[in-house]
Design an enzyme around this catalytic site. Structure first.
Site, PDB file in Angstrom:
ATOM      1  N   LYS A  93      14.680  -7.890  12.601  1.00 54.00           N
ATOM      2  CA  LYS A  93      15.298  -8.048  11.272  1.00 54.00           C
ATOM      3  C   LYS A  93      16.494  -9.010  11.348  1.00 54.00           C
ATOM      4  O   LYS A  93      16.807  -9.685  10.358  1.00 54.00           O
ATOM      5  CB  LYS A  93      15.709  -6.685  10.716  1.00 54.00           C
ATOM      6  CG  LYS A  93      14.509  -5.808  10.334  1.00 54.00           C
ATOM      7  CD  LYS A  93      13.674  -6.418   9.197  1.00 54.00           C
ATOM      8  CE  LYS A  93      12.590  -5.493   8.688  1.00 54.00           C
ATOM      9  NZ  LYS A  93      11.776  -6.060   7.615  1.00 54.00           N
ATOM     10  N   SER A  97       0.819  -1.218   0.000  1.00 57.21           N
ATOM     11  CA  SER A  97       0.000   0.000   0.000  1.00 57.21           C
ATOM     12  C   SER A  97       0.847   1.260   0.000  1.00 57.21           C
ATOM     13  O   SER A  97       0.317   2.358  -0.190  1.00 57.21           O
ATOM     14  CB  SER A  97      -0.943  -0.010   1.204  1.00 57.21           C
ATOM     15  OG  SER A  97      -0.190  -0.167   2.375  1.00 57.21           O
ATOM     16  N   TYR A 103      13.271  -3.525  16.752  1.00 61.48           N
ATOM     17  CA  TYR A 103      13.216  -3.588  15.278  1.00 61.48           C
ATOM     18  C   TYR A 103      14.454  -4.333  14.755  1.00 61.48           C
ATOM     19  O   TYR A 103      14.342  -5.232  13.917  1.00 61.48           O
ATOM     20  CB  TYR A 103      13.144  -2.177  14.697  1.00 61.48           C
ATOM     21  CG  TYR A 103      13.158  -2.156  13.191  1.00 61.48           C
ATOM     22  CD1 TYR A 103      12.067  -2.592  12.454  1.00 61.48           C
ATOM     23  CD2 TYR A 103      14.297  -1.737  12.495  1.00 61.48           C
ATOM     24  CE1 TYR A 103      12.093  -2.598  11.063  1.00 61.48           C
ATOM     25  CE2 TYR A 103      14.326  -1.731  11.107  1.00 61.48           C
ATOM     26  CZ  TYR A 103      13.223  -2.167  10.396  1.00 61.48           C
ATOM     27  OH  TYR A 103      13.255  -2.182   9.019  1.00 61.48           O
TER      28      TYR A 103
HETATM   29  N1  NAP Z   1      12.320   2.713   4.511  1.00 67.39           N
HETATM   30  C1  NAP Z   1      13.489   2.281   4.957  1.00 67.39           C
HETATM   31  O1  NAP Z   1      14.449   3.061   5.107  1.00 67.39           O
HETATM   32  C2  NAP Z   1      13.672   0.809   5.251  1.00 67.39           C
HETATM   33  C3  NAP Z   1      14.975   0.369   5.581  1.00 67.39           C
HETATM   34  C4  NAP Z   1      15.172  -0.974   5.822  1.00 67.39           C
HETATM   35  C5  NAP Z   1      14.116  -1.862   5.741  1.00 67.39           C
HETATM   36  N2  NAP Z   1      12.867  -1.420   5.449  1.00 67.39           N
HETATM   37  C6  NAP Z   1      11.785  -2.411   5.367  1.00 67.39           C
HETATM   38  O2  NAP Z   1      11.062  -2.206   4.168  1.00 67.39           O
HETATM   39  C7  NAP Z   1       9.765  -2.806   4.296  1.00 67.39           C
HETATM   40  C8  NAP Z   1       8.722  -1.863   3.713  1.00 67.39           C
HETATM   41  O3  NAP Z   1       8.733  -0.651   4.431  1.00 67.39           O
HETATM   42  P1  NAP Z   1       8.629   0.789   3.730  1.00 67.39           P
HETATM   43  O4  NAP Z   1       9.885   1.520   4.002  1.00 67.39           O
HETATM   44  O5  NAP Z   1       8.147   0.646   2.361  1.00 67.39           O
HETATM   45  O6  NAP Z   1       7.527   1.471   4.686  1.00 67.39           O
HETATM   46  P2  NAP Z   1       5.967   1.742   4.485  1.00 67.39           P
HETATM   47  O7  NAP Z   1       5.775   2.661   3.347  1.00 67.39           O
HETATM   48  O8  NAP Z   1       5.483   2.152   5.829  1.00 67.39           O
HETATM   49  O9  NAP Z   1       5.352   0.322   4.085  1.00 67.39           O
HETATM   50  C9  NAP Z   1       5.081  -0.686   5.013  1.00 67.39           C
HETATM   51  C10 NAP Z   1       4.135  -1.640   4.335  1.00 67.39           C
HETATM   52  O10 NAP Z   1       3.944  -2.773   5.203  1.00 67.39           O
HETATM   53  C11 NAP Z   1       2.570  -3.049   5.234  1.00 67.39           C
HETATM   54  N3  NAP Z   1       2.166  -3.714   6.471  1.00 67.39           N
HETATM   55  C12 NAP Z   1       2.420  -3.349   7.746  1.00 67.39           C
HETATM   56  N4  NAP Z   1       1.786  -4.181   8.590  1.00 67.39           N
HETATM   57  C13 NAP Z   1       1.126  -5.089   7.819  1.00 67.39           C
HETATM   58  C14 NAP Z   1       0.274  -6.175   8.087  1.00 67.39           C
HETATM   59  N5  NAP Z   1      -0.026  -6.528   9.347  1.00 67.39           N
HETATM   60  N6  NAP Z   1      -0.230  -6.879   7.055  1.00 67.39           N
HETATM   61  C15 NAP Z   1       0.060  -6.533   5.785  1.00 67.39           C
HETATM   62  N7  NAP Z   1       0.850  -5.510   5.452  1.00 67.39           N
HETATM   63  C16 NAP Z   1       1.367  -4.789   6.469  1.00 67.39           C
HETATM   64  C17 NAP Z   1       1.883  -1.696   5.090  1.00 67.39           C
HETATM   65  O11 NAP Z   1       0.589  -1.888   4.540  1.00 67.39           O
HETATM   66  P3  NAP Z   1      -0.806  -1.723   5.351  1.00 67.39           P
HETATM   67  O12 NAP Z   1      -0.579  -0.779   6.484  1.00 67.39           O
HETATM   68  O13 NAP Z   1      -1.760  -1.208   4.316  1.00 67.39           O
HETATM   69  O14 NAP Z   1      -1.152  -3.104   5.775  1.00 67.39           O
HETATM   70  C18 NAP Z   1       2.779  -1.007   4.083  1.00 67.39           C
HETATM   71  O15 NAP Z   1       2.352  -1.295   2.778  1.00 67.39           O
HETATM   72  C19 NAP Z   1       9.595  -3.117   5.786  1.00 67.39           C
HETATM   73  O16 NAP Z   1       9.794  -4.507   5.976  1.00 67.39           O
HETATM   74  C20 NAP Z   1      10.736  -2.342   6.451  1.00 67.39           C
HETATM   75  O17 NAP Z   1      11.160  -2.971   7.634  1.00 67.39           O
HETATM   76  C21 NAP Z   1      12.615  -0.094   5.206  1.00 67.39           C
END
Ligand code: NAP
Length: 309
Positions: free
Chosen positions: A168, A20, A164
């Site tokens: 991970k 999303s 967190y």
């Molecule tokens: N951004 C960074 O700098 C960064 C760095 C390292 C790792 N990551 C990892 O990247 C991944 C994606 O994060 P992002 O940065 O793209 O952040 P984001 O924009 O907040 O996206 C998080 C996504 O996870 C989904 N989500 C959360 N809880 C969920 C649930 N119970 N069931 C289904 N979907 C769920 C959310 O969708 P809904 O709320 O609609 O369910 C949303 O689409 C995560 O695993 C995060 O740990 C991010």
């Protein structure tokens, strides 16, 4: 077999969780632009509608809350039925299963609210393990790839991110053994150690008011500074990150399973290998302005000071 049937059969298929916003949203765009049929899932279905509108033939959106076993099982039935319809085979095939959904958890280690702890471990660890177990037969049928969005936080003592980071790190450990065990099925595993990416990913929940870290003026200032830092992150753009990750995933071979991508993603592994810990801690103290806070807490809570009061 008609030409259109042949094309449908050859079309690669992918399931991505957490679509999303942010990385998941951009992964769907990247995969769809390469011709994949993508099953895009998350809890907020409305946010995914533009994906389906942009690629009506290639993207199917559906609701799947990865924190619920029931919802994952329903998601599996849905995807399996869809694949069976389009692939006209007894063994539906999923070429790429992408465990991306995740949630942040930013609190001092000794202040993490119990529900935040349980939710983080559920969404970041239990959920991708369950999704992998349940969807694995479809990926095995395709001799496909299982990918995970990991984090460089797993490798570094990033302040206020202990839970967190632990989630991970647990995910990375799971992937390492999974990659080994998938060898006989010719299924590849990609663990993407991710650096800073520009998305909405940040924990805006307040630190508990009774936190020891807020008991000095320096602590209050430190957390105010952290809030400002979050709005000025110098991360990699999500579309650029996804393009590069998908390139690497499509080429992954042999025993390689770790991919490093995103701003500073290379720092953790290199720092862990070559730098003494005190240098890593000094860098974090400077970046998060922790020296003044540490000094104030030492003054306030040292044994000598307590004796005098
Ligand atoms: N951004 C960074 O700098 C960064 C760095 C390292 C790792 N990551 C990892 O990247 C991944 C994606 O994060 P992002 O940065 O793209 O952040 P984001 O924009 O907040 O996206 C998080 C996504 O996870 C989904 N989500 C959360 N809880 C969920 C649930 N119970 N069931 C289904 N979907 C769920 C959310 O969708 P809904 O709320 O609609 O369910 C949303 O689409 C995560 O695993 C995060 O740990 C991010």
């Amino acid at each position: 077999m008609s030409e259109s049937e042949r094309i449908i059969r050859q079309q690669k298929t992918a399931l991505v969780t957490g679509c999303s916003s942010g990385i998941g949203y951009n992964l769907v765009l990247e995969l769809a632009s390469r011709g994949y049929k993508v099953f895009a899932s998350s809890r907020r279905v409305d946010e995914m509608k533009p994906l389906e509108e942009q690629y009506p033939k290639n993207v199917v959106i559906f609701k799947m809350d990865v924190s619920s076993l029931n919802s994952i099982q329903e998601g599996y039935q849905f995807v399996k039925e869809q694949l069976s319809k389009s692939q006209t085979t007894d063994s539906p095939k999923l070429d790429l299963l992408y465990n991306n959904a995740g949630q942040p958890c930013t609190f001092p280690a000794i202040d993490v609210p119990d529900q935040a702890l349980l939710d983080t471990m559920n969404v970041n660890v239990t959920a991708p393990i369950r999704v992998t177990k349940i969807f694995s037969s479809l990926v095995i049928n395709a001799k496909g790839t299982i990918a995970f969005t990991g984090s460089v936080a797993a490798l570094t003592p990033l302040p206020w991110c202990s839970v967190y980071s632990a989630s991970k790190a647990a995910l990375a450990a799971y992937c390492s053994t999974l990659a080994f065990e998938m060898e006989p099925f010719d299924v590849k595993v990609a663990h993407v150690t991710t650096g800073g990416i520009v998305t909405a990913f940040s924990d805006v929940r307040p630190i508990p008011k009774d936190s020891l870290y807020l008991s000095t003026e320096e602590g209050v200032q430190c957390f105010e500074y952290r809030k400002k830092m979050l709005t000025n992150l110098n991360g990699t753009a999500a579309d650029k990150y996804c393009r590069s990750v998908v390139n690497k995933i499509e080429k992954i071979s042999g025993s390689t399973f770790n991919i490093y991508e995103g701003s500073m993603s290379w720092v953790g592994p290199i720092a862990n290998r070559v730098l003494p810990r005190f240098i890593i801690l000094a860098a974090f103290k400077a970046k998060f302005k922790l020296d003044a806070l540490w000094d104030s807490l030492r003054r306030k809570y040292s044994y000598e000071n307590k004796k005098q009061t």
